[in-house]
Design an enzyme around this catalytic site. Structure first.
Site, PDB file in Angstrom:
ATOM      1  N   GLN A 547       0.848  -1.180   0.000  1.00  0.00           N
ATOM      2  CA  GLN A 547       0.000   0.000   0.000  1.00  0.00           C
ATOM      3  C   GLN A 547       0.886   1.232   0.000  1.00  0.00           C
ATOM      4  O   GLN A 547       1.957   1.247   0.614  1.00  0.00           O
ATOM      5  CB  GLN A 547      -0.933   0.012   1.214  1.00  0.00           C
ATOM      6  CG  GLN A 547      -1.915   1.182   1.226  1.00  0.00           C
ATOM      7  CD  GLN A 547      -2.989   1.023   2.301  1.00  0.00           C
ATOM      8  OE1 GLN A 547      -3.080  -0.022   2.945  1.00  0.00           O
ATOM      9  NE2 GLN A 547      -3.800   2.054   2.476  1.00  0.00           N
ATOM     10  N   GLY A 551      -2.453   4.024  -3.641  1.00  0.00           N
ATOM     11  CA  GLY A 551      -3.515   3.058  -3.425  1.00  0.00           C
ATOM     12  C   GLY A 551      -2.953   1.754  -2.896  1.00  0.00           C
ATOM     13  O   GLY A 551      -2.001   1.753  -2.110  1.00  0.00           O
ATOM     14  N   LYS A 566      -1.797  -3.098  -9.218  1.00  0.00           N
ATOM     15  CA  LYS A 566      -1.733  -1.809  -8.524  1.00  0.00           C
ATOM     16  C   LYS A 566      -3.051  -1.077  -8.772  1.00  0.00           C
ATOM     17  O   LYS A 566      -3.346  -0.663  -9.890  1.00  0.00           O
ATOM     18  CB  LYS A 566      -0.538  -1.004  -9.071  1.00  0.00           C
ATOM     19  CG  LYS A 566      -0.379   0.389  -8.525  1.00  0.00           C
ATOM     20  CD  LYS A 566       0.862   1.025  -9.166  1.00  0.00           C
ATOM     21  CE  LYS A 566       1.024   2.474  -8.788  1.00  0.00           C
ATOM     22  NZ  LYS A 566       2.215   3.071  -9.431  1.00  0.00           N
ATOM     23  N   ASP A 663      11.292   9.794  -8.590  1.00  0.00           N
ATOM     24  CA  ASP A 663      10.842   9.264  -7.293  1.00  0.00           C
ATOM     25  C   ASP A 663      11.569   7.961  -6.973  1.00  0.00           C
ATOM     26  O   ASP A 663      10.952   6.988  -6.525  1.00  0.00           O
ATOM     27  CB  ASP A 663       9.335   9.054  -7.297  1.00  0.00           C
ATOM     28  CG  ASP A 663       8.776   8.909  -5.875  1.00  0.00           C
ATOM     29  OD1 ASP A 663       9.462   9.327  -4.920  1.00  0.00           O
ATOM     30  OD2 ASP A 663       7.662   8.376  -5.726  1.00  0.00           O
TER      31      ASP A 663
END
Length: 854
Positions: A547, A551, A566, A663
């Site tokens: 998680q 989501g 996902k 990221d």
């Protein structure tokens, strides 16, 4: 003679003197010489050092050589020879055997049976006081054969005094360097060029050599004596060729690396690759070879240079060029030239080259010829802009051509530019098209003004436009036909899927992806929402495996395959734009260190991505869990680090698209069943075009602590932003500490500042996670720590490119630059220092040595 036959011939006449060696240590110490009855074997068993014999004539006595060869393949393949020019001969049983010794002056010394010195490393200034019976404990001197095939001599403090990699024979191994630009530090050793064997069974130096041209240091040549055979063309910036070799199941990264002081050519291989080497053959070919196991068990040639006859040095004569863009490459004349002897030219004899059809005047302009290899015999004019380079040639009436390159745009440091000008005959060029290395050559052309037009432009235009229109029409027609086939194929696929009820069936590009979708040119499977509901037991908690802000992630079985689904929550940080972005990007990416997208599902507000299932979940789930981190011993962590680096290199340089992840963090690195890393979550990624180096955004996304300072504070991001994130992640992997932890960093404000201070104070051993202290190598901990600190430097321009990172990690580099202090630097007080000293002494007891290639 074919190369395969040469290798078989060499295998017959090159004989090891002893099949079963008496010694298999990986090092030599004072007082314990190496004799022909023994070998030294590297730690992994890949390479061996010992004596071998060869002869070209059965009527002459065999000559004995000291060399290094592959130890784990059945065919004797020697990669380095010490005494190429002074073989051992006339050895008899009544004499003492020849030997290799490590002396108390730190030198390797090879002596024949009579004690005559035949070869030595000739190291000066390293004398160690002798003892009656010198041993490693007495002197600390060692000579070690590393797993890379590099023989190194180390001083008592671990400093490398000499290494065989700086004195190559006919073979270039991964991690070896061919220097293009040297630093001139006092006492610095530099690598030499390669020299071929004289014959298949004779390792003495042949007539062919490979190395840097001493007059124009920007080029690499193959010479036959003093005559050039092959020329690379001048360096045009930071170049890299990272290609997948299907025949060897490996990525081969060939690069020219600029560190600011030195510039060198090197290459490395991906993990698990077969033995692969570059070799200069006795016939003058430069070959890329890989070892093929199986029934044949032989060296296969992946590439050879010269590739064809016309790209041999000067083959097309003055003002001629080799057109390598043709199916059958041949010689042609530069624009404005014609064959000097038409009869010879038509008969395939090109040595006289070409001559001008009209002599240019001093005021004539320059014709741009893109995709050309820069010519030889240039004059280098440093520190010029593109305009200044053009003016340099234009005002000199004897200048017939020029070429300009901004080396810093390719990754070279120091804002380097390169202006080349030519006068006199133009020799040895090639039309390369889109091949790596092609650049624009500006040729002074008769009748051409400074705007690039000439009086006969209409005639030329007619000649050029008509074929272009014809070609364009053919391309458009082919495109229409292809589109029709694709439409029919898609319709058949949809009908088949409906008929057979396949779960991962329908293919599509735009449904549910919103406007502005850029994925129209590819297909991939869409899954039905109801099938996903059934496979996840209506998204039950029992199926949930993860998680995040996006989501939840569920494990399921679709079409008989385990997958990870996902599911984006309706209030997810990743909206339709990010979902479309991830679909478009990751569907086009193919690399072993990137997670593979299998399909997706879009129905109303429900958006789901379907990935390959990776059983060991995300890196952070194991790295920061005290009950699981023992699964990550140091070799596993080091391989994870290298895998992440290769994945980033692919995103930044080797893929068709330049991609900034934005990221990168431990949670976005997934581990497969063998703990191999795969970079995931491309929802925040951005594409760059070929000329773009950085961008700015008002919407900063990512994870605080991993974000580069210029991105977090100013919204400026580039490939160097990902490099910063990689540096933070690398420190986490080494230490086993979260970047946000405040409990394990001895009172420092953050993990990076802690790592910087430990490195600066020479206490890098304190950084290693206590759970890996029994499996880690101190030199690799130091290497990774220094690479990480290079990556987190405050100035993005100071951070290395990922190619430099990959090469440094793969080759266990020993010559890394010193990092500047990282971003967010903060000083520590004396009390913190005392606390760390005490903790370091109790937590970790590693003994640090200098970084050394292995």
């Amino acid at each position: 003679m074919a190369w395969s036959a040469v290798v078989r011939h060499a295998a017959v006449i090159l004989l090891l003197l002893l099949v079963q060696p008496c010694a298999s240590d990986d090092r030599l110490v004072p007082g314990k010489p190496l004799f022909p009855s023994a070998t030294i074997v590297s730690n992994s068993g890949s390479f061996a050092l010992g004596f071998f014999s060869s002869t070209n004539d059965s009527s002459t006595p065999a000559k004995l050589y000291l060399g290094i060869w592959y130890n784990d393949i059945p065919q004797l393949t020697v990669v380095w020879v010490a005494n190429r020019e002074t073989p051992i001969t006339n050895s008899t049983s009544s004499q003492s055997p020849p030997s290799l010794s490590l002396t108390n002056t730190s030198n390797l010394a090879l002596s024949d049976a009579s004690g005559r010195l035949l070869w030595t490393t000739n190291i000066t200034g390293s004398v160690v006081s002798p003892s009656p019976t010198p041993t490693t404990a007495d002197t600390g001197i060692t000579a070690a054969l590393l797993d890379t095939g590099n023989l190194v001599v180390r001083s008592p403090n671990g400093t490398t005094l000499w290494q065989s990699f700086e004195h190559p024979a006919d073979t270039l191994l991964p991690g070896m360097k061919i220097w293009i630009k040297y630093s001139h530090d006092e006492g610095r050793l530099h690598s030499e060029g390669m020299a071929s064997w004289k014959a298949p069974g004779d390792p003495s130096p042949g007539s062919f050599t490979y190395g840097v041209d001493p007059d124009t240091f920007l080029q690499v040549f193959v010479w036959n004596g003093t005559r050039p055979v092959l020329r690379s063309g001048p360096w045009n910036g930071f170049t890299v060729d990272g290609q997948y070799q299907a025949s060897s199941s490996a990525y081969i990264y060939v690069a020219i690396v600029n560190t600011g002081e030195d510039t060198y050519l090197s290459y490395s291989l991906s993990d698990g690759a077969a033995h692969t080497r570059y070799v200069l053959t006795y016939s003058g070919e430069f070959q890329l070879q890989t070892w093929k196991n199986g029934s044949s068990s032989a060296w296969a040639v992946l590439g050879r240079w010269p590739t064809w006859e016309c790209n041999r040095y000067g083959h097309c004569g003055p003002y001629g060029y080799c057109d390598s863009t043709m199916a059958a490459p041949t010689c042609r004349c530069l624009d404005g030239f014609e064959p000097a002897n038409a009869e010879e030219w038509s008969g395939g004899v090109f040595s006289r080259g070409c001559r001008r059809t009209a002599a240019p005047r001093c005021g004539d302009g320059f014709l741009a010829l893109p995709g050309m290899k820069a010519l030889d015999k240039f004059v280098l004019v440093p520190n010029r802009t593109a305009g200044e380079c053009a003016a340099e040639c234009a005002r000199n009436c004897s200048c017939v051509a020029y070429a300009y390159a901004d080396l810093s745009s390719g990754g070279a440091k120091g804002g380097m530019t390169r202006c080349l000008v030519w006068a006199g005959n133009l020799i040895d060029t090639e039309k390369m098209g889109d091949m790596a290395g092609g650049e624009t050559l500006y040729l002074r052309s008769a009748g051409l003004d400074d705007t690039g037009s000439r009086s006969r432009a209409k005639t030329n235009a007619l000649k050029i436009v008509l074929p272009t229109v014809l070609v364009s029409s053919i391309v458009i027609l082919a495109g229409i036909i292809l589109a029709c086939f694709k439409f029919q194929a898609r319709r058949r696929i949809r009908e088949d899927h409906k008929k057979h009820g396949l779960i991962l069936g329908g293919t599509g590009t735009s449904d549910g992806l919103g406007e502005g979708n850029t994925a129209q040119d590819f297909e991939f499977p869409f899954a039905r929402f109801e099938d996903i509901v059934a496979a996840t037991e209506n998204f039950s908690e029992a199926c949930k495996i993860g998680q995040g802000g996006f989501g939840k992630v569920y494990k399921a079985v679709l079409s008989g395959k385990e997958v990870a689904i996902k599911r984006l929550s309706k209030d997810s940080e990743q909206g339709t734009k990010e979902f479309r972005n991830e679909v478009v990007l990751i569907a086009r990416l193919q690399h072993r260190n990137l997670v593979r997208l299998i399909g997706c599902s879009v129905e109303g507000d429900e958006k789901m991505l379907i990935y390959e299932y990776l059983p060991n979940k995300s890196l952070d789930a194991t790295l920061f869990d005290n009950s699981r981190k023992m699964l990550l011993d140091w070799p596993t962590r080091f391989n994870i680090i290298k895998g992440i680096a290769r994945g980033l290199l692919y995103l930044h340089q080797d893929s068709r698209l330049t991609i900034i992840h934005r990221d990168l963090k431990a949670a976005n690195v997934l581990l497969d069943g063998e703990m191999r890393p795969k970079i995931a979550d491309f929802g925040m990624a951005r594409l760059f075009n070929d000329n773009q180096t950085k961008a700015n955004t008002h919407r900063v996304v990512g994870t605080y602590g991993y974000m580069a300072p210029e991105y977090a504070m100013e919204g400026v991001f580039s490939i160097k932003s990902d490099v910063y994130s990689f540096g933070v992640l690398l420190v986490e992997i080494v230490t086993g500490i979260r970047r946000s932890s405040i409990d394990d960093i001895m009172g420092f404000p953050n993990l990076i500042i802690y790592a910087w201070n430990m490195w600066k104070e020479g206490k890098t051993e304190c950084l290693a996670d206590p759970s890996i202290k029994d499996t880690c190598l101190a030199d690799e901990i130091l290497l990774c720590s220094q690479v990480a600190l290079l990556c987190v430097q405050e100035n993005p321009d100071d951070r290395p490119h990922m190619l430099f990172v990959v090469l440094s990690l793969e080759n266990r580099s020993t010559t890394l630059p010193k990092p500047n202090q990282p971003a967010y630097f903060a000083q520590r007080n004396t009390e913190m220092q005392q606390m760390r000293d005490n903790t370091c002494n109790t937590v970790n007891s590693l003994t640090l040595t200098n970084i050394e290639a292995r």
